[in-house]
Design a protein around this motif. Structure first.
Motif, PDB file in Angstrom:
ATOM      1  N   VAL A 117       0.826  -1.212   0.000  1.00  0.00           N
ATOM      2  CA  VAL A 117       0.000   0.000   0.000  1.00  0.00           C
ATOM      3  C   VAL A 117       0.860   1.262   0.000  1.00  0.00           C
ATOM      4  O   VAL A 117       0.583   2.213  -0.733  1.00  0.00           O
ATOM      5  CB  VAL A 117      -0.964   0.004   1.210  1.00  0.00           C
ATOM      6  N   ALA A 118       1.896   1.308   0.819  1.00  0.00           N
ATOM      7  CA  ALA A 118       2.714   2.518   0.922  1.00  0.00           C
ATOM      8  C   ALA A 118       3.339   2.901  -0.418  1.00  0.00           C
ATOM      9  O   ALA A 118       3.461   4.091  -0.737  1.00  0.00           O
ATOM     10  CB  ALA A 118       3.796   2.346   1.985  1.00  0.00           C
ATOM     11  N   ALA A 119       3.714   1.926  -1.217  1.00  0.00           N
ATOM     12  CA  ALA A 119       4.297   2.211  -2.531  1.00  0.00           C
ATOM     13  C   ALA A 119       3.238   2.770  -3.482  1.00  0.00           C
ATOM     14  O   ALA A 119       3.521   3.684  -4.277  1.00  0.00           O
ATOM     15  CB  ALA A 119       4.928   0.953  -3.123  1.00  0.00           C
ATOM     16  N   VAL A 120       2.020   2.239  -3.414  1.00  0.00           N
ATOM     17  CA  VAL A 120       0.932   2.745  -4.256  1.00  0.00           C
ATOM     18  C   VAL A 120       0.604   4.178  -3.848  1.00  0.00           C
ATOM     19  O   VAL A 120       0.467   5.066  -4.695  1.00  0.00           O
ATOM     20  CB  VAL A 120      -0.310   1.841  -4.164  1.00  0.00           C
ATOM     21  N   TRP A 121       0.507   4.425  -2.553  1.00  0.00           N
ATOM     22  CA  TRP A 121       0.217   5.769  -2.043  1.00  0.00           C
ATOM     23  C   TRP A 121       1.290   6.760  -2.506  1.00  0.00           C
ATOM     24  O   TRP A 121       0.985   7.839  -3.001  1.00  0.00           O
ATOM     25  CB  TRP A 121       0.138   5.754  -0.518  1.00  0.00           C
ATOM     26  N   SER A 122       2.531   6.386  -2.361  1.00  0.00           N
ATOM     27  CA  SER A 122       3.633   7.258  -2.761  1.00  0.00           C
ATOM     28  C   SER A 122       3.588   7.562  -4.259  1.00  0.00           C
ATOM     29  O   SER A 122       3.797   8.702  -4.673  1.00  0.00           O
ATOM     30  CB  SER A 122       4.974   6.603  -2.394  1.00  0.00           C
ATOM     31  N   ALA A 123       3.299   6.545  -5.064  1.00  0.00           N
ATOM     32  CA  ALA A 123       3.224   6.762  -6.520  1.00  0.00           C
ATOM     33  C   ALA A 123       2.122   7.756  -6.861  1.00  0.00           C
ATOM     34  O   ALA A 123       2.268   8.561  -7.779  1.00  0.00           O
ATOM     35  CB  ALA A 123       2.986   5.436  -7.236  1.00  0.00           C
ATOM     36  N   TRP A 124       1.017   7.717  -6.118  1.00  0.00           N
ATOM     37  CA  TRP A 124      -0.135   8.566  -6.416  1.00  0.00           C
ATOM     38  C   TRP A 124       0.005   9.970  -5.829  1.00  0.00           C
ATOM     39  O   TRP A 124      -0.629  10.905  -6.285  1.00  0.00           O
ATOM     40  CB  TRP A 124      -1.416   7.909  -5.894  1.00  0.00           C
TER      41      TRP A 124
END
Length: 147
Positions: free
Chosen positions: A23-30
């Motif tokens: 999740v943290a990687a998806v959040w950061s990408a967005w």
């Protein structure tokens, strides 16, 4: 998975994907301008983000044929690693188009992402859904190749 429906408020769609990344990687990408520019078809250097309730964003998107169009908007809800509610300014309309992005952990290294939007017309919904499908494709490819 895609669902479409007509409500009293307009025409909506919901797109759902499971991504093989935390999740943290998806959040950061967005929510990080540099990352977002890389996967969302934005012109380099054009993305600015103030990711907080009331914060604004802008980006110049580049179409597959090389056309450029500027977008602006704001964030109405920000719940880190869980939910973003993003407004997009639409010329000629008093209210922004609103997109909701929800994230949920599915184990240590998987994330369910659900993107939903309601539009005024079926044509607007179809165009928005097409754009969001492209965004999710770009996000998936970015996360697959990101370090």
């Amino acid at each position: 998975m895609t669902t479409e429906q007509r409500t009293a408020e307009g025409f909506s769609y919901t797109l759902e994907r499971t991504l093989e990344t935390p999740v943290a990687a998806v959040w950061s990408a967005w929510t990080t301008a540099e990352s977002y520019a890389r996967w969302a078809h934005a012109a380099p250097g054009s993305v600015e983000m103030d990711v907080r309730p009331g914060g604004t964003w802008k980006a110049t998107m580049v179409t597959p044929d090389g056309g450029r169009f500027p977008l602006t908007g704001s964030y109405s809800e920000v719940d880190e690693n869980r939910r973003l509610v993003i407004g997009m300014d639409v010329p000629g309309k008093n209210e922004p188009a609103v997109m909701t992005v929800e994230l949920a952990e599915r184990g240590a290294d998987r994330t369910r992402i659900v993107v939903a939007q309601t539009c005024d017309t079926a044509v607007e919904r179809d165009l928005a859904e097409q754009g969001t499908t492209m965004l999710l494709g770009g996000l998936t490819a970015f996360l697959t190749t990101a370090d």
